[in-house]
Design a protein around this motif. Structure first.
Motif, PDB file in Angstrom:
ATOM      1  N   THR A  24       0.839  -1.213   0.000  1.00 57.43           N
ATOM      2  CA  THR A  24       0.000   0.000   0.000  1.00 57.43           C
ATOM      3  C   THR A  24       0.868   1.255   0.000  1.00 57.43           C
ATOM      4  O   THR A  24       0.596   2.225  -0.721  1.00 57.43           O
ATOM      5  CB  THR A  24      -0.919   0.011   1.232  1.00 57.43           C
ATOM      6  OG1 THR A  24      -1.769  -1.136   1.196  1.00 57.43           O
ATOM      7  CG2 THR A  24      -1.772   1.273   1.254  1.00 57.43           C
ATOM      8  N   GLU A  27       2.310   1.759  -3.443  1.00 56.90           N
ATOM      9  CA  GLU A  27       1.300   2.215  -4.403  1.00 56.90           C
ATOM     10  C   GLU A  27       0.992   3.707  -4.233  1.00 56.90           C
ATOM     11  O   GLU A  27       0.667   4.406  -5.187  1.00 56.90           O
ATOM     12  CB  GLU A  27       0.016   1.405  -4.226  1.00 56.90           C
ATOM     13  CG  GLU A  27       0.152  -0.037  -4.725  1.00 56.90           C
ATOM     14  CD  GLU A  27      -1.047  -0.891  -4.339  1.00 56.90           C
ATOM     15  OE1 GLU A  27      -1.990  -0.339  -3.730  1.00 56.90           O
ATOM     16  OE2 GLU A  27      -1.031  -2.100  -4.644  1.00 56.90           O
ATOM     17  N   ASN A  28       1.105   4.155  -2.993  1.00 58.95           N
ATOM     18  CA  ASN A  28       0.833   5.570  -2.718  1.00 58.95           C
ATOM     19  C   ASN A  28       2.104   6.402  -2.705  1.00 58.95           C
ATOM     20  O   ASN A  28       2.096   7.552  -2.231  1.00 58.95           O
ATOM     21  CB  ASN A  28       0.111   5.707  -1.373  1.00 58.95           C
ATOM     22  CG  ASN A  28      -1.325   5.220  -1.414  1.00 58.95           C
ATOM     23  OD1 ASN A  28      -2.225   5.948  -1.777  1.00 58.95           O
ATOM     24  ND2 ASN A  28      -1.529   3.957  -1.059  1.00 58.95           N
ATOM     25  N   GLN A  29       3.184   5.813  -3.211  1.00 58.35           N
ATOM     26  CA  GLN A  29       4.467   6.502  -3.364  1.00 58.35           C
ATOM     27  C   GLN A  29       4.943   7.172  -2.071  1.00 58.35           C
ATOM     28  O   GLN A  29       5.446   8.300  -2.073  1.00 58.35           O
ATOM     29  CB  GLN A  29       4.365   7.537  -4.488  1.00 58.35           C
ATOM     30  CG  GLN A  29       4.048   6.898  -5.829  1.00 58.35           C
ATOM     31  CD  GLN A  29       3.941   7.913  -6.950  1.00 58.35           C
ATOM     32  OE1 GLN A  29       3.887   9.121  -6.710  1.00 58.35           O
ATOM     33  NE2 GLN A  29       3.927   7.428  -8.172  1.00 58.35           N
ATOM     34  N   SER A  31       3.236   8.395   0.389  1.00 59.42           N
ATOM     35  CA  SER A  31       2.425   9.473   0.973  1.00 59.42           C
ATOM     36  C   SER A  31       1.770   9.057   2.281  1.00 59.42           C
ATOM     37  O   SER A  31       1.317   9.905   3.056  1.00 59.42           O
ATOM     38  CB  SER A  31       1.342   9.911  -0.030  1.00 59.42           C
ATOM     39  OG  SER A  31       0.498   8.811  -0.338  1.00 59.42           O
TER      40      SER A  31
END
Length: 315
Positions: A24, A27-29, A31
């Motif tokens: 996760t 996927e959210n780089q 953040s």
């Protein structure tokens, strides 16, 4: 991903959760800050692993000893045996790849080293017959031991077998006689013999390579005259009571050390050798090198007498 055993399900669930959180975050780089949650779950997983492996039952240790990702003979040879030169064939019938052996060096000391190879995938497991040797395998072991004696070289054996091959062909070629003569040759050696039980040590197929001056055993290995399932089938006519049989048979390293069958227990990485094969291989290599150095000062007569006294004392 590592293969988890049945009793490791809570640990497997935590590992899956940690992997999900890391996915996760990627996927959210980055953040989303999951550092604290991952650290908490990793600490919980580590505690679960420590607590569980500190109190494994005999049957759970049996499962660990059979774990397919534990180091195999090829890993030990690559890890602490240098200049290894394999020698093949029994000079009577043929080559049995369930037992692999040859010449090499351990900590600079020239040795003859051999052991059971189970294989690590379908193709190699079939080629090595899952580590279950036939008569020609044990006769090859005898040939290598005699070679070691001729040149005054110590012998090191690594045991990992469910037992000798029980097929009709093996019986026709003299399986029992080959195992007995291999055991006899171990006991008759006038050079040091160090054996290590690294996974399963099953039946005569194991003792044929393990009647040694010094018998080492990995912390989560097992060593017995018959498999727990086999004992259960004989005693209760069902294999369903294998866990009960394993406990009664005293198959673990701790039990066998108390009984005098095993001389030294080699600690494994947390969670078993399969979780850190390199560390397990290094630990065993160091232990074997120490035992070889200790035995090197003994005369042939002393080695024979020590081995004889050791096995006569086992009750």
């Amino acid at each position: 991903m590592a293969a988890f055993l049945e009793f490791e399900k809570p640990i497997a669930e935590l590992s899956a959760r940690i992997a999900e959180l890391n996915d996760t975050a990627r996927e959210n780089q980055g953040s989303i800050d999951i550092t604290a949650e991952v650290a908490r779950l990793e600490a919980k997983s580590d505690k679960l692993l420590r607590d569980k492996y500190a109190a494994l039952s005999a049957w759970e240790k049996t499962q660990v000893a059979r774990h397919p990702e534990r180091p195999h003979l090829k890993d030990y040879l690559a890890g602490f045996v240098s200049d290894f030169m394999p020698l093949a064939g029994d000079r009577a019938f043929g080559e049995d790849q369930a037992i692999v052996g040859g010449l090499g060096r351990i900590d600079g000391r020239r040795v003859v080293v051999m052991g059971h190879e189970k294989g690590h995938d379908i193709a190699t497991r079939i080629r090595h017959n899952f580590g279950s040797a036939k008569p020609e395998g044990y006769r090859k072991a005898i040939r290598l031991m005699k070679l070691a004696e001729r040149f005054g070289l110590p012998v090191v054996t690594l045991v990992d077998t469910a037992g000798a091959f029980p097929g009709v062909q093996a019986e026709e070629r003299g399986q029992a006689e080959a195992i007995a003569r291999s055991t006899e040759q171990c006991l008759a050696l006038t050079v040091p013999l160090v054996a290590a039980i690294v996974g399963e040590g099953g039946s005569g197929g194991a003792i044929a390579l393990a009647a040694a001056n010094r018998v080492l055993m990995f912390e989560h290995a097992i060593y017995s005259v018959i498999s727990p399932e086999g004992a259960s089938s004989i005693l209760w006519r069902t294999a369903d009571r294998a866990a009960e049989a394993a406990d009664a048979m005293k198959v673990t390293a701790a039990d066998l050390k108390k009984l005098g069958v095993v001389d030294r227990v080699v600690a494994e990485p947390l969670g078993g050798a399969q979780r850190d094969p390199a560390a397990a291989v290094a630990a065993l290599g160091s232990a074997i090198a120490e035992e070889l150095a200790s035995l090197s000062a003994q005369t042939p007569a002393e080695l024979l007498a020590q081995r004889r006294a050791k096995f006569l004392a086992i009750q």
